[in-house]
Write a protein that holds these residues in place. Sequence first.
Motif, PDB file in Angstrom:
ATOM      1  N   HIS A  38       0.825  -1.217   0.000  1.00  0.00           N
ATOM      2  CA  HIS A  38       0.000   0.000   0.000  1.00  0.00           C
ATOM      3  C   HIS A  38       0.857   1.264   0.000  1.00  0.00           C
ATOM      4  O   HIS A  38       0.355   2.352   0.306  1.00  0.00           O
ATOM      5  CB  HIS A  38      -0.900   0.007   1.242  1.00  0.00           C
ATOM      6  CG  HIS A  38      -1.733  -1.218   1.394  1.00  0.00           C
ATOM      7  ND1 HIS A  38      -2.825  -1.500   0.612  1.00  0.00           N
ATOM      8  CD2 HIS A  38      -1.610  -2.274   2.259  1.00  0.00           C
ATOM      9  CE1 HIS A  38      -3.358  -2.644   0.975  1.00  0.00           C
ATOM     10  NE2 HIS A  38      -2.638  -3.140   1.967  1.00  0.00           N
ATOM     11  N   TYR A  42      -0.273   5.354   1.642  1.00  0.00           N
ATOM     12  CA  TYR A  42      -0.258   4.586   2.893  1.00  0.00           C
ATOM     13  C   TYR A  42      -1.070   5.259   3.989  1.00  0.00           C
ATOM     14  O   TYR A  42      -0.977   6.474   4.197  1.00  0.00           O
ATOM     15  CB  TYR A  42       1.190   4.402   3.369  1.00  0.00           C
ATOM     16  CG  TYR A  42       1.345   3.308   4.382  1.00  0.00           C
ATOM     17  CD1 TYR A  42       1.152   1.980   4.023  1.00  0.00           C
ATOM     18  CD2 TYR A  42       1.679   3.590   5.703  1.00  0.00           C
ATOM     19  CE1 TYR A  42       1.289   0.967   4.948  1.00  0.00           C
ATOM     20  CE2 TYR A  42       1.814   2.584   6.634  1.00  0.00           C
ATOM     21  CZ  TYR A  42       1.618   1.270   6.247  1.00  0.00           C
ATOM     22  OH  TYR A  42       1.747   0.269   7.168  1.00  0.00           O
ATOM     23  N   GLN A  62      -1.867   0.163   7.773  1.00  0.00           N
ATOM     24  CA  GLN A  62      -2.067  -0.888   6.781  1.00  0.00           C
ATOM     25  C   GLN A  62      -0.932  -1.899   6.877  1.00  0.00           C
ATOM     26  O   GLN A  62       0.071  -1.670   7.551  1.00  0.00           O
ATOM     27  CB  GLN A  62      -2.140  -0.266   5.378  1.00  0.00           C
ATOM     28  CG  GLN A  62      -3.406   0.553   5.141  1.00  0.00           C
ATOM     29  CD  GLN A  62      -3.435   1.190   3.770  1.00  0.00           C
ATOM     30  OE1 GLN A  62      -2.576   2.038   3.467  1.00  0.00           O
ATOM     31  NE2 GLN A  62      -4.408   0.834   2.942  1.00  0.00           N
ATOM     32  N   SER A  63      -1.112  -3.042   6.215  1.00  0.00           N
ATOM     33  CA  SER A  63      -0.115  -4.111   6.300  1.00  0.00           C
ATOM     34  C   SER A  63       1.277  -3.568   5.965  1.00  0.00           C
ATOM     35  O   SER A  63       1.445  -2.697   5.113  1.00  0.00           O
ATOM     36  CB  SER A  63      -0.478  -5.260   5.362  1.00  0.00           C
ATOM     37  OG  SER A  63      -0.507  -4.808   4.029  1.00  0.00           O
ATOM     38  N   SER A 121      -0.062  -7.549   9.720  1.00  0.00           N
ATOM     39  CA  SER A 121      -1.194  -7.470   8.800  1.00  0.00           C
ATOM     40  C   SER A 121      -2.475  -7.863   9.517  1.00  0.00           C
ATOM     41  O   SER A 121      -2.462  -8.554  10.540  1.00  0.00           O
ATOM     42  CB  SER A 121      -0.976  -8.380   7.585  1.00  0.00           C
ATOM     43  OG  SER A 121      -0.903  -9.737   7.983  1.00  0.00           O
ATOM     44  N   LEU A 126      -7.219  -2.555   8.958  1.00  0.00           N
ATOM     45  CA  LEU A 126      -6.007  -1.974   9.520  1.00  0.00           C
ATOM     46  C   LEU A 126      -5.483  -2.826  10.671  1.00  0.00           C
ATOM     47  O   LEU A 126      -6.255  -3.339  11.481  1.00  0.00           O
ATOM     48  CB  LEU A 126      -6.280  -0.553  10.018  1.00  0.00           C
ATOM     49  CG  LEU A 126      -6.652   0.490   8.971  1.00  0.00           C
ATOM     50  CD1 LEU A 126      -6.957   1.820   9.645  1.00  0.00           C
ATOM     51  CD2 LEU A 126      -5.533   0.668   7.948  1.00  0.00           C
TER      52      LEU A 126
END
Length: 328
Positions: A38, A42, A62-63, A121, A126
């Motif tokens: 991402h 991000y 995010q991951s 993750s 999220l």
Amino acid sequence: MLREVVFRTEDLSGADRFDFWREQVGRTHAPLDLRSEHAADYRAHQRVMELGAVHMWPTTHQSLTFRRTPRLIRQSDPESFHIGIPLRGTNRVAWDGQRAVHGAHEIQVYDSSRAFEVTCSNGADLFQGIGIEIPKAILHLPQHKMDQLFARAIRGTDGMGALLVQFVTRLAADTSAYQPCDGPRLGTVLVDLLSALFAHTLDADRVLPPETRTRTLVHRIRAHMQRNLHDPQLTPTSIAAAHHISASYLHRLFQGEDETVAAWIRRQRLERACRDLADPAMCATPIHSIAARWGFPRAADFTRAFRGAYGVPPKDFRRQALRAATVH
């Protein structure tokens, strides 16, 4: 409120967000190699709370995959431990040819002097977690003991692990009751809890300084009392028995406090009853039910204790509080 710094990638344009996040994470922890699918736009949010020499950072993002490589270690090593606690999502860890997956409320220890890779993750949602940065020099365990805990999952749902997770999540949720000067004191509590948890996990309690063991026991007793305020049988005798100590030793542990164990329990119960009486959502709940909920099975005892603490009987307090809530 405690001193803290807040980072939000949403404050920047999409193209700048991931580079900004990489820089902030490197300052918070240590230089890291960050990657994310991402990265082009991000989303992340982080608060860094200063607790003396210790830093705690609740984070949502995010991951993300971050790597501590030998090159980065040579470049800069703050000689610290990083404690990771996922709250929503998982940490996939790789180190020294080994791999593991750690889930929510599993406490992990990483060493800034060792190489590792972690992927945080939570599927399409999220990831949420809490990180703690603590200098090695102030943790009360030798390095060869801490090496045994590297990347190992420690349960945070019961026992000492739950005590730590409860402390950090409650602190992260609301810092309004604290002043900046409370930061170092809270940091001392956090160091003691971490030291006791690690020693317990290693069965190495004997290596902890006596004052750390004593402070940790007091933290455990306070947590026990908080959980059992509803129980009328919560007394100094029952508390001492639950912790395998004598009642006289329990009283000695709390000699330096502003009030006795029994007085602390009574105040906590009355404060919670007071909160419920003033809550419009509980206006239909009988006063005697609220009293019983907080460890006062006899209504007359509750009325007498409440009047002594607040100067009015609970019925009058409720009427005044609800009237004030209606006005506002």
